[in-house]
Design an enzyme around this catalytic site. Structure first.
Site, PDB file in Angstrom:
ATOM      1  CB  VAL A 162      -1.011  -0.107   0.939  1.00 47.23           C
ATOM      2  CG1 VAL A 162      -1.618   1.152   1.445  1.00 47.23           C
ATOM      3  CG2 VAL A 162      -2.032  -1.081   0.959  1.00 47.23           C
ATOM      4  CG  ASN A 197       3.292  -5.242   8.488  1.00 48.78           C
ATOM      5  OD1 ASN A 197       3.776  -4.216   8.824  1.00 48.78           O
ATOM      6  ND2 ASN A 197       3.715  -6.358   9.046  1.00 48.78           N
ATOM      7  CB  CYS A 256      -7.467  -7.028   2.320  1.00 51.08           C
ATOM      8  SG  CYS A 256      -5.919  -6.179   2.178  1.00 51.08           S
TER       9      CYS A 256
HETATM   10  P1  NAD Z   1       3.279  -4.753   3.805  1.00 52.04           P
HETATM   11  O1  NAD Z   1       3.337  -5.769   4.723  1.00 52.04           O
HETATM   12  O2  NAD Z   1       3.420  -5.055   2.386  1.00 52.04           O
HETATM   13  O3  NAD Z   1       4.003  -3.425   4.335  1.00 52.04           O
HETATM   14  C1  NAD Z   1       4.089  -3.137   5.680  1.00 52.04           C
HETATM   15  C2  NAD Z   1       5.610  -2.419   5.863  1.00 52.04           C
HETATM   16  O4  NAD Z   1       5.496  -1.562   6.991  1.00 52.04           O
HETATM   17  C3  NAD Z   1       6.627  -3.748   5.914  1.00 52.04           C
HETATM   18  O5  NAD Z   1       7.465  -3.298   4.798  1.00 52.04           O
HETATM   19  C4  NAD Z   1       7.109  -3.318   7.310  1.00 52.04           C
HETATM   20  O6  NAD Z   1       8.518  -3.377   7.264  1.00 52.04           O
HETATM   21  C5  NAD Z   1       6.729  -1.955   7.498  1.00 52.04           C
HETATM   22  N1  NAD Z   1       6.859  -1.615   8.970  1.00 52.04           N
HETATM   23  C6  NAD Z   1       6.124  -2.142   9.835  1.00 52.04           C
HETATM   24  N2  NAD Z   1       6.277  -1.784  11.136  1.00 52.04           N
HETATM   25  C7  NAD Z   1       7.047  -0.650  10.990  1.00 52.04           C
HETATM   26  C8  NAD Z   1       7.618   0.585  11.523  1.00 52.04           C
HETATM   27  N3  NAD Z   1       7.331   0.566  12.906  1.00 52.04           N
HETATM   28  N4  NAD Z   1       8.365   1.477  11.054  1.00 52.04           N
HETATM   29  C9  NAD Z   1       8.800   1.384   9.930  1.00 52.04           C
HETATM   30  N5  NAD Z   1       8.223   0.449   8.908  1.00 52.04           N
HETATM   31  C10 NAD Z   1       7.352  -0.551   9.555  1.00 52.04           C
HETATM   32  O7  NAD Z   1       1.539  -4.404   4.105  1.00 52.04           O
HETATM   33  P2  NAD Z   1       0.606  -3.878   3.029  1.00 52.04           P
HETATM   34  O8  NAD Z   1       0.033  -4.955   2.231  1.00 52.04           O
HETATM   35  O9  NAD Z   1       1.194  -2.562   2.450  1.00 52.04           O
HETATM   36  O10 NAD Z   1      -0.569  -3.394   4.051  1.00 52.04           O
HETATM   37  C11 NAD Z   1      -0.423  -2.378   5.050  1.00 52.04           C
HETATM   38  C12 NAD Z   1      -1.743  -1.842   5.488  1.00 52.04           C
HETATM   39  O11 NAD Z   1      -2.709  -1.403   4.281  1.00 52.04           O
HETATM   40  C13 NAD Z   1      -2.609  -3.085   6.220  1.00 52.04           C
HETATM   41  O12 NAD Z   1      -3.036  -2.407   7.191  1.00 52.04           O
HETATM   42  C14 NAD Z   1      -3.482  -3.357   5.401  1.00 52.04           C
HETATM   43  O13 NAD Z   1      -4.504  -4.111   5.803  1.00 52.04           O
HETATM   44  C15 NAD Z   1      -3.976  -2.218   4.381  1.00 52.04           C
HETATM   45  N6  NAD Z   1      -4.380  -2.405   3.079  1.00 52.04           N
HETATM   46  C16 NAD Z   1      -3.766  -3.328   2.301  1.00 52.04           C
HETATM   47  C17 NAD Z   1      -4.137  -3.364   0.906  1.00 52.04           C
HETATM   48  C18 NAD Z   1      -3.376  -4.468   0.242  1.00 52.04           C
HETATM   49  O14 NAD Z   1      -3.823  -4.677  -1.146  1.00 52.04           O
HETATM   50  N7  NAD Z   1      -2.153  -5.046   0.611  1.00 52.04           N
HETATM   51  C19 NAD Z   1      -5.195  -2.915   0.502  1.00 52.04           C
HETATM   52  C20 NAD Z   1      -5.840  -1.796   1.422  1.00 52.04           C
HETATM   53  C21 NAD Z   1      -5.284  -1.771   2.656  1.00 52.04           C
HETATM   54  C1  UDX Z   2      -9.189  -6.172  -1.830  1.00 54.03           C
HETATM   55  C2  UDX Z   2     -10.067  -5.197  -1.965  1.00 54.03           C
HETATM   56  O1  UDX Z   2     -10.735  -5.520  -3.177  1.00 54.03           O
HETATM   57  C3  UDX Z   2      -9.429  -4.167  -1.938  1.00 54.03           C
HETATM   58  O2  UDX Z   2     -10.567  -2.953  -2.118  1.00 54.03           O
HETATM   59  C4  UDX Z   2      -8.794  -3.814  -0.687  1.00 54.03           C
HETATM   60  O3  UDX Z   2      -8.158  -2.362  -0.831  1.00 54.03           O
HETATM   61  C5  UDX Z   2      -7.900  -4.931  -0.591  1.00 54.03           C
HETATM   62  O4  UDX Z   2      -8.483  -6.091  -0.635  1.00 54.03           O
HETATM   63  P1  UDX Z   2      -7.069  -7.362  -3.374  1.00 54.03           P
HETATM   64  O5  UDX Z   2      -7.166  -8.433  -1.933  1.00 54.03           O
HETATM   65  O6  UDX Z   2      -6.118  -6.982  -3.438  1.00 54.03           O
HETATM   66  O7  UDX Z   2      -8.212  -6.216  -2.869  1.00 54.03           O
HETATM   67  O8  UDX Z   2      -7.645  -8.179  -4.418  1.00 54.03           O
HETATM   68  P2  UDX Z   2      -9.443  -8.648  -4.971  1.00 54.03           P
HETATM   69  O9  UDX Z   2      -9.570  -8.275  -6.430  1.00 54.03           O
HETATM   70  O10 UDX Z   2     -10.224  -7.894  -4.098  1.00 54.03           O
HETATM   71  O11 UDX Z   2      -9.357 -10.139  -4.909  1.00 54.03           O
HETATM   72  C6  UDX Z   2      -9.176 -10.817  -3.759  1.00 54.03           C
HETATM   73  C7  UDX Z   2      -9.312 -12.261  -3.952  1.00 54.03           C
HETATM   74  O12 UDX Z   2     -10.660 -12.747  -4.468  1.00 54.03           O
HETATM   75  C8  UDX Z   2      -8.546 -12.887  -4.792  1.00 54.03           C
HETATM   76  O13 UDX Z   2      -7.840 -13.951  -4.554  1.00 54.03           O
HETATM   77  C9  UDX Z   2      -9.368 -13.156  -6.190  1.00 54.03           C
HETATM   78  O14 UDX Z   2      -8.921 -14.002  -7.045  1.00 54.03           O
HETATM   79  C10 UDX Z   2     -10.731 -13.451  -5.439  1.00 54.03           C
HETATM   80  N1  UDX Z   2     -11.990 -13.013  -6.175  1.00 54.03           N
HETATM   81  C11 UDX Z   2     -11.999 -11.766  -6.666  1.00 54.03           C
HETATM   82  C12 UDX Z   2     -12.935 -14.297  -6.590  1.00 54.03           C
HETATM   83  O15 UDX Z   2     -12.398 -15.317  -6.194  1.00 54.03           O
HETATM   84  N2  UDX Z   2     -13.839 -13.788  -7.420  1.00 54.03           N
HETATM   85  C13 UDX Z   2     -14.386 -12.843  -7.746  1.00 54.03           C
HETATM   86  O16 UDX Z   2     -15.262 -12.432  -8.403  1.00 54.03           O
HETATM   87  C14 UDX Z   2     -13.171 -11.398  -7.588  1.00 54.03           C
END
Ligand code: NAD
Ligand code: UDX
Length: 463
Positions: free
Chosen positions: A14, A92, A277
């Site tokens: 993110v 995270n 997520c």
């Molecule tokens: P990630 O694990 O890819 O990245 C998090 C980073 O934060 C890591 O690189 C870690 O080393 C760093 N970190 C942790 N503690 C730290 C600290 N104290 N100081 C500096 N760095 C630190 O996680 P992500 O997938 O980017 O998710 C981050 C947040 O966003 C989560 O809460 C997640 O639920 C949310 N989110 C994720 C997605 C997604 O698609 N991955 C989408 C929407 C929201």
């Molecule tokens: C999700 C949310 O969509 C996003 O808005 C939020 O910020 C983070 O979580 P992501 O997990 O990255 O995003 O991908 P997404 O496209 O939502 O797919 C999630 C899982 O559902 C995948 O494994 C995908 O293959 C599955 N999926 C999605 C299905 O099995 N069927 C569908 O119709 C759509």
């Protein structure tokens, strides 16, 4: 108030893409993304932007444009906090693996560490933005930490959850359905909200920037993910019924999706949803509901996870049953390991659980994924702690070519919907396999008629 310097703590899936897009669209703002993970920062700074640690279509080009101009990746967390007027927390928030709420609640230790670090370092007033997905009312805890440090600095806490999906992060960020900003209703809160609105307004029209109170914003993120995941579990539940009744889940999805109240998106039956997520956020929602004593609410949402686990297990069971109730020593080729196409992320990918089940049955798994390394696959399996790491190494092999992975296999299982899988020479794959040659299409991406004409015994989800 005009923001000139932003710091983002957390250079992950993110923080990295979000800040790259902010930097691209706001050349007057200096954006510094910091992380404790030195390797990750080194990779973000790799001179060749094709080697940045996160694969997202279009991302390396944006990083190439903005990095060194107004986008910086660094491990100097204190310095970046000190400089910035606005600090995004994008660390995270995994499911807790210990103590109270183990297996359900969000682990907020990284969030708290950030809050304490900001409190310690800040010498001027700051706006702190929750970008991570957090339980409702987390801002209260962050504020309490920030307000009790005795530095006399004023903090405003905003909630600005991220809705990007992996694999489409760049287009989602460039053209979001909406930007959600929650803040205090006080004059200071409104000033902070407006400062963040002005950042996004560089490329998002104001009618798509929604402002709410903090608690609504925090809870909206959990709610959005719960609703999205629930649609997948709903269609997957129907897929099992389709298999029993002669209905076809793709036809059912199309028929219901044309009802404008239901809509066509997110109705693809699959081997089960993965990703970092959905499961984590629903478990967190269930935990929150339980702590308020709302057991019916908790049970309702928990079913989404129960159904998803069932769907993954059903897929592996189907493979075993179809292969005459034994897969011991049989080579099963996996096409795909990532949790969806166009990402190298494997967190909670259905492939991990299906492989684990089949290895329990002593199958030999041969994986090809265009973006995932063998090391990552083995780490994913080891993380489950089902068996010693050495055994996982014996049972799982990875190939950098799908044809090699499928050679000599009894069955091919499609776990990720990578586009390239539909373009393969399936006759060539068939010729190299044991007969009867089975395909288990966990993503319904192949053409049943074509595969059956070649000679495959073709199985898909929900028909
Ligand atoms: P990630 O694990 O890819 O990245 C998090 C980073 O934060 C890591 O690189 C870690 O080393 C760093 N970190 C942790 N503690 C730290 C600290 N104290 N100081 C500096 N760095 C630190 O996680 P992500 O997938 O980017 O998710 C981050 C947040 O966003 C989560 O809460 C997640 O639920 C949310 N989110 C994720 C997605 C997604 O698609 N991955 C989408 C929407 C929201
Ligand atoms: C999700 C949310 O969509 C996003 O808005 C939020 O910020 C983070 O979580 P992501 O997990 O990255 O995003 O991908 P997404 O496209 O939502 O797919 C999630 C899982 O559902 C995948 O494994 C995908 O293959 C599955 N999926 C999605 C299905 O099995 N069927 C569908 O119709 C759509």
């Amino acid at each position: 108030m005009k923001i000139t310097k932003i710091c983002c703590i957390g250079a992950g899936y993110v923080g990295g893409p979000t800040m790259a897009v902010i930097a691209q669209k706001c050349p007057d703002i200096k954006v510094t993304v910091v992380d404790l993970n030195e390797q990750r920062i080194k990779d973000w700074n790799d001179p060749n932007t094709d080697n940045i640690p996160i694969y997202e279509p279009g991302l390396s080009e944006i990083v190439a444009e903005a990095r060194g101009r107004n986008l910086f990746f660094s491990t100097e967390v204190d310095k970046a906090i000190d400089e910035a007027e606005m600090i995004f927390i994008s660390v995270n928030t995994p499911t807790k693996t210990y103590g109270k709420g183990k297996g359900m609640a969000a682990d907020l230790k990284y969030i708290e560490l950030c809050a304490r670090q900001i409190a310690r370092v800040a010498k001027q007033n700051k706006i702190v933005v929750e970008k991570s997905t957090l339980p409702v009312r987390t801002a209260e805890a962050i504020k309490s930490i920030l307000d009790n440090t005795g530095n006399g600095v004023q903090f405003q806490i905003l909630s600005n959850p991220e809705f990007l999906a992996e694999g489409t992060a760049v287009t989602d960020l460039l053209n979001p359905d909406r930007i959600l900003i929650g803040g205090d209703t006080t004059p200071e809160g409104e000033t902070a909200i407006n400062a963040l609105v002005d950042v996004y307004a560089n490329w998002v029209t104001k009618d798509r920037i929604l402002t709410t109170n903090v608690w609504s914003s925090e809870l909206s993120k959990l709610t959005a993910n719960a609703f999205l995941a629930q649609r997948i579990s709903s269609i997957n539940a129907m897929s099992e019924l389709c298999e029993k009744t002669g209905a076809d889940v793709s036809e059912v999805a199309r028929a219901i999706g044309m009802d404008s109240r239901i809509g066509p998106k997110f109705l693809k039956a699959s081997v089960g949803f993965g990703g970092s997520c959905f499961q984590k956020d629903i478990l967190n929602l269930v935990y929150i509901a339980k702590t308020y004593g709302l057991n019916e609410v908790a049970d309702y949402w928990e079913q989404v996870i129960i159904m998803n686990d069932h769907q993954k297990r059903r897929f592996s069971n189907k493979i075993v049953q179809t292969l005459y109730n034994t897969v011991a020593d049989k080579k099963i080729a996996f096409l795909g390991w990532a949790f969806k196409k166009d990402t190298n992320d494997t967190r909670e990918s259905a492939a991990i659980y299906v492989a684990d089940d089949l290895i329990n049955e002593q199958a030999k798994i041969a994986v090809y994924d265009p973006k995932v390394s063998k090391n990552k696959m083995l780490n994913d399996l080891d993380y489950l702690e089902t068996r010693p790491s050495a055994d996982n190494k014996d049972y799982l092999n990875a190939f950098d070519n799908a044809y090699e992975a499928c050679k000599g296999a009894h069955a091919v299982a499609i776990l990720t919907e990578w586009d390239e899988f539909t373009t393969y020479d399936w006759k060539k794959i068939y010729d190299s396999m044991h007969k009867p040659a089975f395909v288990f299409d966990g993503r319904n991406i192949l053409n049943p008629k074509e595969l059956e004409a070649i000679g495959f015994v073709y199985n898909r989800i929900g028909s």
